[in-house]
Motif scaffolding. Sequence first.
Motif, mmCIF file in Angstrom:
data_model
loop_
_atom_site.group_PDB
_atom_site.id
_atom_site.type_symbol
_atom_site.label_atom_id
_atom_site.label_comp_id
_atom_site.label_asym_id
_atom_site.label_seq_id
_atom_site.Cartn_x
_atom_site.Cartn_y
_atom_site.Cartn_z
ATOM 1 N N SER A 135 -3.601 -4.331 62.286
ATOM 2 C CA SER A 135 -4.328 -3.432 61.399
ATOM 3 C C SER A 135 -4.339 -2.007 61.953
ATOM 4 C CB SER A 135 -5.764 -3.934 61.209
ATOM 5 O OG SER A 135 -5.770 -5.195 60.557
ATOM 6 N N ASP A 136 -4.356 -1.881 63.283
ATOM 7 C CA ASP A 136 -4.371 -0.568 63.933
ATOM 8 C C ASP A 136 -2.940 -0.118 64.201
ATOM 9 O OD1 ASP A 136 -4.961 1.705 65.350
ATOM 10 O OD2 ASP A 136 -5.692 0.664 67.146
ATOM 11 N N THR A 137 -2.246 0.281 63.124
ATOM 12 C CA THR A 137 -0.816 0.599 63.248
ATOM 13 C C THR A 137 -0.550 1.790 64.159
ATOM 14 O OG1 THR A 137 -1.025 1.874 61.202
ATOM 15 C CG2 THR A 137 -0.180 -0.370 61.001
ATOM 16 N N ALA A 138 -1.491 2.718 64.243
ATOM 17 C CA ALA A 138 -1.266 3.929 65.041
ATOM 18 C C ALA A 138 -1.202 3.634 66.539
ATOM 19 C CB ALA A 138 -2.352 4.955 64.766
ATOM 20 N N SER A 139 -1.622 2.448 66.956
ATOM 21 C CA SER A 139 -1.590 2.108 68.384
ATOM 22 C C SER A 139 -0.282 1.429 68.793
ATOM 23 C CB SER A 139 -2.777 1.212 68.745
ATOM 24 O OG SER A 139 -2.655 -0.057 68.108
ATOM 25 N N MET A 140 0.748 1.504 67.953
ATOM 26 C CA MET A 140 2.024 0.857 68.278
ATOM 27 C C MET A 140 2.601 1.390 69.585
ATOM 28 S SD MET A 140 4.839 2.516 65.678
ATOM 29 C CE MET A 140 3.907 2.129 64.191
ATOM 30 N N ARG A 141 3.392 0.537 70.254
ATOM 31 C CA ARG A 141 3.976 0.889 71.544
ATOM 32 C C ARG A 141 5.498 0.941 71.520
ATOM 33 N NH1 ARG A 141 0.228 -3.240 75.184
ATOM 34 N NH2 ARG A 141 -1.790 -2.272 74.694
ATOM 35 N N CYS A 142 6.103 0.401 70.492
ATOM 36 C CA CYS A 142 7.567 0.444 70.393
ATOM 37 C C CYS A 142 8.001 1.911 70.442
ATOM 38 C CB CYS A 142 8.016 -0.204 69.087
ATOM 39 S SG CYS A 142 9.805 -0.363 68.914
ATOM 40 N N LYS A 143 8.953 2.217 71.327
ATOM 41 C CA LYS A 143 9.346 3.609 71.538
ATOM 42 C C LYS A 143 10.797 3.850 71.178
ATOM 43 C CE LYS A 143 6.016 4.935 75.087
ATOM 44 N NZ LYS A 143 5.807 5.441 76.469
ATOM 45 N N ALA A 144 11.070 5.046 70.669
ATOM 46 C CA ALA A 144 12.437 5.505 70.418
ATOM 47 C C ALA A 144 12.591 6.826 71.176
ATOM 48 C CB ALA A 144 12.684 5.695 68.931
ATOM 49 N N THR A 145 13.338 6.777 72.267
ATOM 50 C CA THR A 145 13.486 7.939 73.143
ATOM 51 C C THR A 145 14.757 8.705 72.787
ATOM 52 O OG1 THR A 145 12.417 6.668 74.900
ATOM 53 C CG2 THR A 145 13.572 8.681 75.553
ATOM 54 N N PRO A 146 14.664 10.005 72.508
ATOM 55 C CA PRO A 146 15.864 10.763 72.150
ATOM 56 C C PRO A 146 16.838 10.867 73.323
ATOM 57 C CG PRO A 146 13.954 12.220 72.355
ATOM 58 C CD PRO A 146 13.443 10.825 72.464
ATOM 59 N N ASP A 147 18.120 10.731 73.029
ATOM 60 C CA ASP A 147 19.178 10.852 74.033
ATOM 61 C C ASP A 147 20.425 11.399 73.346
ATOM 62 O OD1 ASP A 147 20.730 10.700 76.288
ATOM 63 O OD2 ASP A 147 21.067 8.535 76.172
ATOM 64 N N GLY A 148 20.577 12.712 73.354
ATOM 65 C CA GLY A 148 21.700 13.328 72.663
ATOM 66 C C GLY A 148 21.593 13.142 71.169
ATOM 67 N N ASP A 149 22.660 12.582 70.582
ATOM 68 C CA ASP A 149 22.680 12.338 69.143
ATOM 69 C C ASP A 149 22.159 10.943 68.791
ATOM 70 O OD1 ASP A 149 23.727 14.837 68.653
ATOM 71 O OD2 ASP A 149 25.805 14.145 68.751
ATOM 72 N N GLU A 150 21.453 10.328 69.711
ATOM 73 C CA GLU A 150 20.952 8.964 69.508
ATOM 74 C C GLU A 150 19.481 8.873 69.920
ATOM 75 O OE1 GLU A 150 24.781 6.125 70.300
ATOM 76 O OE2 GLU A 150 23.778 6.927 72.076
ATOM 77 N N PHE A 151 18.871 7.764 69.516
ATOM 78 C CA PHE A 151 17.555 7.375 70.017
ATOM 79 C C PHE A 151 17.709 6.002 70.662
ATOM 80 C CE2 PHE A 151 16.266 10.649 67.107
ATOM 81 C CZ PHE A 151 15.083 11.150 67.627
ATOM 82 N N VAL A 152 17.026 5.795 71.789
ATOM 83 C CA VAL A 152 17.078 4.511 72.484
ATOM 84 C C VAL A 152 15.769 3.779 72.215
ATOM 85 C CG1 VAL A 152 17.408 3.326 74.670
ATOM 86 C CG2 VAL A 152 18.569 5.519 74.252
ATOM 87 N N LEU A 153 15.900 2.650 71.556
ATOM 88 C CA LEU A 153 14.738 1.898 71.078
ATOM 89 C C LEU A 153 14.373 0.801 72.068
ATOM 90 C CD1 LEU A 153 13.162 2.161 68.389
ATOM 91 C CD2 LEU A 153 14.678 0.431 67.421
ATOM 92 N N ASN A 154 13.093 0.736 72.449
ATOM 93 C CA ASN A 154 12.583 -0.313 73.329
ATOM 94 C C ASN A 154 11.219 -0.777 72.841
ATOM 95 O OD1 ASN A 154 14.322 -0.813 75.884
ATOM 96 N ND2 ASN A 154 14.329 1.431 75.671
ATOM 97 N N GLY A 155 11.026 -2.100 72.820
ATOM 98 C CA GLY A 155 9.754 -2.664 72.384
ATOM 99 C C GLY A 155 9.960 -3.842 71.455
ATOM 100 N N GLN A 156 8.924 -4.157 70.698
ATOM 101 C CA GLN A 156 9.008 -5.308 69.788
ATOM 102 C C GLN A 156 8.198 -5.063 68.533
ATOM 103 O OE1 GLN A 156 5.047 -6.423 69.711
ATOM 104 N NE2 GLN A 156 6.421 -8.069 69.160
ATOM 105 N N LYS A 157 8.485 -5.850 67.513
ATOM 106 C CA LYS A 157 7.730 -5.881 66.265
ATOM 107 C C LYS A 157 7.402 -7.339 65.940
ATOM 108 C CE LYS A 157 7.734 -1.481 65.482
ATOM 109 N NZ LYS A 157 6.485 -0.699 65.337
ATOM 110 N N SER A 158 6.233 -7.559 65.371
ATOM 111 C CA SER A 158 5.772 -8.929 65.093
ATOM 112 C C SER A 158 5.614 -9.181 63.602
ATOM 113 C CB SER A 158 4.420 -9.167 65.778
ATOM 114 O OG SER A 158 4.528 -9.095 67.169
ATOM 115 N N TRP A 159 5.672 -10.471 63.251
ATOM 116 C CA TRP A 159 5.395 -10.926 61.883
ATOM 117 C C TRP A 159 6.349 -10.322 60.868
ATOM 118 C CZ3 TRP A 159 2.474 -14.572 63.440
ATOM 119 C CH2 TRP A 159 1.471 -14.377 64.384
#
Length: 384
Positions: free
Chosen positions: A135-159
């Motif tokens: 319910s508290d979507t703003a507290s998400m931890r999944c990160k997308a870190t910019p790296d040149g012309d890409e983003f590096v995604l780390n974390g998880q999503k549930s349900w």
Amino acid sequence: MSDFDLYRLSEDHEGLREAVRAVVQAKVAPHAAEVDDKSAFPQQAFEALRAADFHAPHIPEQYDGVGADALATCLVIEEVARGCASSSLIPAVNKLGTMPLLLAASDEVKARYLPPVASGEAMFSYGLSEREAGSDTASMRCKATPDGDEFVLNGQKSWITNAGISEYYTVLAVTDPDAPRGRGVTAFVVEKSDEGFTFGEPERKLGIKGSPTRELHFDNCRIPADRMVGERGEGLKIALRTLDHTRVTIGAQAVGIAQGALDHALAYVKDRKQFGKAVAEFQGVQFMLADMAMKLEAARQMVYVAAAKSERNDPDLPFFGAAAKCYASDVAMEVTTDAVQLLGGAGYVKDFPLERMMRDAKITQIYEGTNQIQRLVMARQLLR
């Protein structure tokens, strides 16, 4: 659309309902029990819906879709849910996954990802929730870190509904950790084939067992920056706007489940005899049926009005979307529970579909925002 039009469906809408109902009766409902029993994706239903263009009817014509309006899409979902709730998540989740694109994506992103969904080559899921950010979507931890012309995604999503089946995923991730709460989140399209993107084991669920629910895992998953949906930092705003529209479809799903349960209960009580007469002749039973039908029809009308508001993008859609989803899902739970009661012992066993419908109805009170959250949304709109 005039105010009066809200209370009478057009001939096109009624014709669509009949067309969907015919497909469902012939090719979807007959497999619903097996899909539930085996927790298997309803492939036969998908193929039938795809053949009739009911799998993603909301995709605009400019992206090779049929361009169904919000009400027509709700009618499709309602009629499919009447026969099989799991199968109704095919059109519902295709809309949920693609709605952020329709609301905010560039023309290039829309042109790349919407036509395959329109043709049925691909399905589209939605990745917002996390283990510690429901319910508290703003507290998400999944990160997308910019790296040149890409983003590096780390974390998880549930349900995540239809995870592993869908080819594409709208994923929300934190791109600017130091931004004010909720303003550092960005939306991206992730493809099933992306390296570093994997799925958790299927959840073992109470209902909607034919729709796989799994976690999404990202381990240094590289995403080209041109897959961003909307502007950087606007992701949460887009996600919440998406839910304003798609909560209406969950209301439609709930109405369909409840209608299916009422259909079966009516047939049973007219046929079943006790004390020398049909169970339907007892006044206590008639009062139950009247209350079930009355609340179901109120829910249906609320969903249709909310769908009309979704189509027009009315400013009061957040209230009506939340109200339609909340009320219809509460009604679905009540109607399916009463339908099981009307069948007595027969309602409790798998020889009849009522126990499945009761189990399927429960999730409509939970996903796309619990009904407690819907009440917060409504109250916030009232107090503005």
